[in-house]
Design an enzyme around this catalytic site. Structure first.
Site, PDB file in Angstrom:
ATOM      1  N   PRO A   2       0.707  -1.078   0.019  1.00 28.88           N
ATOM      2  CA  PRO A   2       0.207   0.091   0.057  1.00 28.88           C
ATOM      3  C   PRO A   2       0.980   1.367  -0.105  1.00 28.88           C
ATOM      4  O   PRO A   2       1.650   1.497   0.901  1.00 28.88           O
ATOM      5  CB  PRO A   2      -0.677  -0.186   1.268  1.00 28.88           C
ATOM      6  CG  PRO A   2      -0.742  -1.687   1.451  1.00 28.88           C
ATOM      7  CD  PRO A   2       0.265  -2.353   1.129  1.00 28.88           C
ATOM      8  N   GLU A   3       0.534   2.125  -0.753  1.00 25.23           N
ATOM      9  CA  GLU A   3       1.307   3.445  -1.075  1.00 25.23           C
ATOM     10  C   GLU A   3       0.323   4.890  -0.573  1.00 25.23           C
ATOM     11  O   GLU A   3      -0.716   4.404  -0.039  1.00 25.23           O
ATOM     12  CB  GLU A   3       1.601   3.453  -2.380  1.00 25.23           C
ATOM     13  CG  GLU A   3       2.383   2.508  -2.881  1.00 25.23           C
ATOM     14  CD  GLU A   3       3.214   2.613  -4.439  1.00 25.23           C
ATOM     15  OE1 GLU A   3       3.067   3.689  -4.841  1.00 25.23           O
ATOM     16  OE2 GLU A   3       3.364   1.534  -5.157  1.00 25.23           O
TER      17      GLU A   3
END
Length: 272
Positions: A2-3
């Protein structure tokens, strides 16, 4: 992993559900989540805390309690949060909190790389400042600021942008997409970008992240929103994961290489 867009999407979904709520019961099932602290000790300290605000800094979810304490949640590669009533059992559940409205908040992590760090009042800002650079969507992140961050750096621009001390929250997917938008080769030395290229890159970073948030992140495997829904940014990819497919801008096949040990996709014609 996840960014920024994924973490921000989770934050936006959870904030109205958690803010103002109190943690009635907390169970931490995986010692690695809060290591080196004792999970029973951390769970006991979390019980009774009231959530004042749910923020984000880079890839961290920042849970601010009314007491002044802060819980930093980093999802790492496969972490996710689920919210609901009477959540079913899950072999990959690492923690569970019951809120004062009867709902549950579960933390799931297949590969167990995620972390929870409970900090005393005032300790969060120095901790995050030492690890993270500018927030790319903040007003303070200007073209000039990006130019300063890249000045004199010999590392490839891809590697420089992945460095969280340069920009907070950027990761493999959104760096590749931003570089394609800006027409910059991922191996170009960061300090050699022209003023025009820096301006294009600044615009591309913002546009790519804003699109990612609008699509509620990219669901490639493990990432899910707290209600179980998937993000749809993966339908917008222009280069990431599209090796040998035609570039949507020029038609030339997308190529794959490695930069700093990371798989990297680009168009050899558009990104000379």
């Amino acid at each position: 992993m996840p960014e920024l867009p994924e973490v921000e999407s989770v934050r936006r979904r959870l904030a109205p559900l958690l803010e103002g709520r109190r943690l009635e019961q907390v169970e931490i099932r995986d010692p690695r989540l809060v290591a080196p602290r004792d999970p029973r000790e951390v769970a006991a300290e979390l019980e009774g805390e009231a959530v004042a605000a749910l923020d984000r800094r880079g890839k961290y979810l920042v849970v601010r309690f009314a007491s002044g304490r802060v819980l930093l949640v980093h999802l790492r590669m496969t972490g996710s949060l689920e919210h609901g009533r009477e959540l079913g059992e899950d072999p990959y559940r690492r923690a569970l909190a019951v809120l004062d409205d009867g709902t549950q908040l579960a933390y799931r992590d297949v590969r167990r790389f995620g972390t929870w760090l409970l900090l005393e009042p005032g300790a969060d800002e120095p901790y995050l400042a030492a690890k993270l650079g500018d927030e790319p969507l903040d007003e303070t992140f200007t073209v000039e600021r990006l130019k300063q961050r890249l000045a004199g750096r010999r590392a490839p621009i891809k590697a420089a942008l992945l460095d969280q001390r340069t920009l907070a929250g950027m990761g493999n997917i959104y760096v590749d997409e931003a570089l394609w938008r800006a027409r910059i080769h991922p191996l170009r030395p960061a300090g050699e970008l022209t003023p025009v290229q820096v301006r294009r890159l600044h615009e591309a970073i913002r546009a790519t992240l804003e699109l990612g948030i609008a699509r509620q992140g990219s669901t490639l495997r493990d990432y899910r929103l707290p209600d179980g829904e998937s993000g749809s940014m993966q339908t917008e990819f222009r280069v990431y994961g599209r090796a040998d497919e035609p570039c949507e801008r020029c038609g030339r096949p997308i190529r794959k290489t490695r930069v700093g040990g990371r798989g990297t996709w680009f168009c050899a014609r558009c990104q000379r």
